[in-house]
Design a protein around this motif. Structure first.
Motif, PDB file in Angstrom:
ATOM      1  N   GLN A   1      -5.743  -5.222  -4.503  1.00  0.00           N
ATOM      2  CA  GLN A   1      -5.448  -4.700  -3.152  1.00  0.00           C
ATOM      3  C   GLN A   1      -7.045  -3.345  -2.867  1.00  0.00           C
ATOM      4  O   GLN A   1      -7.483  -2.933  -2.657  1.00  0.00           O
ATOM      5  N   CYS A  39       0.928  -1.175  -0.102  1.00  0.00           N
ATOM      6  CA  CYS A  39      -0.176   0.229   0.119  1.00  0.00           C
ATOM      7  C   CYS A  39       1.009   1.296   0.504  1.00  0.00           C
ATOM      8  O   CYS A  39       1.588   1.615   1.212  1.00  0.00           O
ATOM      9  N   CYS A  96      -6.144   2.277   6.938  1.00  0.00           N
ATOM     10  CA  CYS A  96      -4.637   2.559   6.293  1.00  0.00           C
ATOM     11  C   CYS A  96      -4.406   4.153   7.035  1.00  0.00           C
ATOM     12  O   CYS A  96      -4.689   5.030   7.931  1.00  0.00           O
TER      13      CYS A  96
END
Ligand code: ZN
Ligand code: ZN
Ligand code: ZN
Ligand code: ZN
Length: 357
Positions: free
Chosen positions: A168, A154, A180
């Motif tokens: 993803q 990521c 995230c």
């Protein structure tokens, strides 16, 4: 799974729910669904090696069978892995393009696992870092969604790895967009793509010779009939009747043999004969390509039964993943190749649809 030897008896596999920790790679599991429990931690297949030959998407983990060959030192640990495409439209009749098979093996002394087998009743402690027991790859660098080699991280948090953009995106939508950068993990893109997870437990097939198919008896009966001098050639007649109902006979044989243990999802018999589901599309020796690594011929090792489909949640009113039986052929020498994951061969046999008869 202990592979049966000289007696060539068949070992059957059944699915069972179990605690997750029992299915981690340190316990050398045979299992269905979830993420693969890799054996060797080098050369873990990349998305390119797992591409569906129909649509190009990454095939996801279907099952693995732990099947050491005890008399071969390099195969002290040995696991076969099957992957398949999640897109039902890629699963064509008697076509193996939506499947990928790998074989991985290790000697008893290796860089990843202890010489002594693990205690089967004790979960690996939280404190024990089981991910970094040597090798090029740690479990953290595997795709967070499908568990194959995750070559891409990521770009924002550099925490999670993925094998391809598609996976993803799945994880991002499933919740990684919220987590995230923060610690802790809530996103679970896996759920949308992985098959339900089960342990594969095995037992010997308990099948007696008197139950065997009656082919032998019938043939001798036909022989007797040709002995009498009636005008109709009974053998000829029998032959015609046989070819008409050959399909049904093979299926009846399949059913009879499996009715004893209707829940079996695999049949294992190294170097043995598969139980075919149909007389159509039977693999001939020339249909089975030799080992791509050493050139030896491949022999039959195990087959996946249609019963497994019931446990995979793939049934839908439209097209769904389907098979009659999947026959797995492996290098007869079980060679050590240039890679820790060597491709093996799958033959998909289906029942001929009524409309094609
Ligand atoms: Zn596909
Ligand atoms: Zn992936
Ligand atoms: Zn991130
Ligand atoms: Zn080989």
């Amino acid at each position: 799974m202990a592979a049966p030897r000289a007696c060539k008896e068949t070992t059957l596999g059944f699915v069972e729910r179990t605690e997750n920790w029992r299915l981690s790679r340190q316990f050398f599991p045979s299992k269905v669904g979830g993420k693969p429990a890799w054996l060797s931690m080098t050369d873990i297949p990349t998305s390119e090696k797992l591409n569906c030959r129909k649509c190009g998407a990454v095939c996801v983990f279907l099952m693995q069978v732990y099947c050491p060959i005890t008399e071969q030192g390099t195969c002290f640990h040995r696991t076969l892995f099957i992957f398949c495409c999640r897109d039902p439209t890629c699963h064509k009749h008697s076509d193996n393009a939506a499947f990928v098979v790998f074989r991985s093996q290790l000697p008893r002394e290796n860089e990843f696992y202890d010489y002594e087998p693990p205690d089967e009743d004790v979960p690996l402690g939280e404190g024990k870092d089981c991910n970094s027991s040597g090798g090029d790859v740690t479990d953290d660098s595997l795709c967070a969604v499908c568990g194959c080699f995750g070559g891409k991280k990521c770009a924002k948090c550099h925490m999670k790895s993925y094998c391809c953009r598609e996976h993803q995106l799945i994880d991002w939508k499933a919740g990684h967009r919220k987590e995230c950068g923060s610690t802790g993990s809530i996103a679970n893109g896996c759920k949308q793509i992985l098959f339900p997870e089960f342990e594969l437990v095995t037992e010997s097939e308990d099948y007696h010779h008197e139950d065997m198919d009656d082919g032998g008896k019938e043939e001798s009966h036909v022989q007797d009939d040709t002995g009498d001098k009636s005008e109709i050639n009974v053998a000829e007649l029998e032959k015609m009747a046989l070819s008409e109902s050959k399909e049904d006979r093979q299926f009846a044989k399949f059913k009879k043999r499996t009715d004893h243990e209707p829940d079996q999802v695999i049949r294992y018999q190294l170097g043995g004969q598969p139980l075919l589901i149909s007389c159509e599309n039977q693999p001939q020796q020339q249909d089975i390509p030799p080992c791509s690594s050493c050139g030896s011929e491949r022999h039959f090792e195990f087959q996946v039964m249609p019963q497994l489909l019931i446990h995979l949640d793939v049934d839908s009113l439209e097209a769904s993943i389907d098979w009659g039986t999947l026959l797995i052929y492996t290098c007869a020498k079980s060679c050590d190749g240039a890679s820790a994951y060597l491709p093996e061969f799958l033959w998909k046999q289906d029942i001929v649809p009524e409309s094609n008869k």
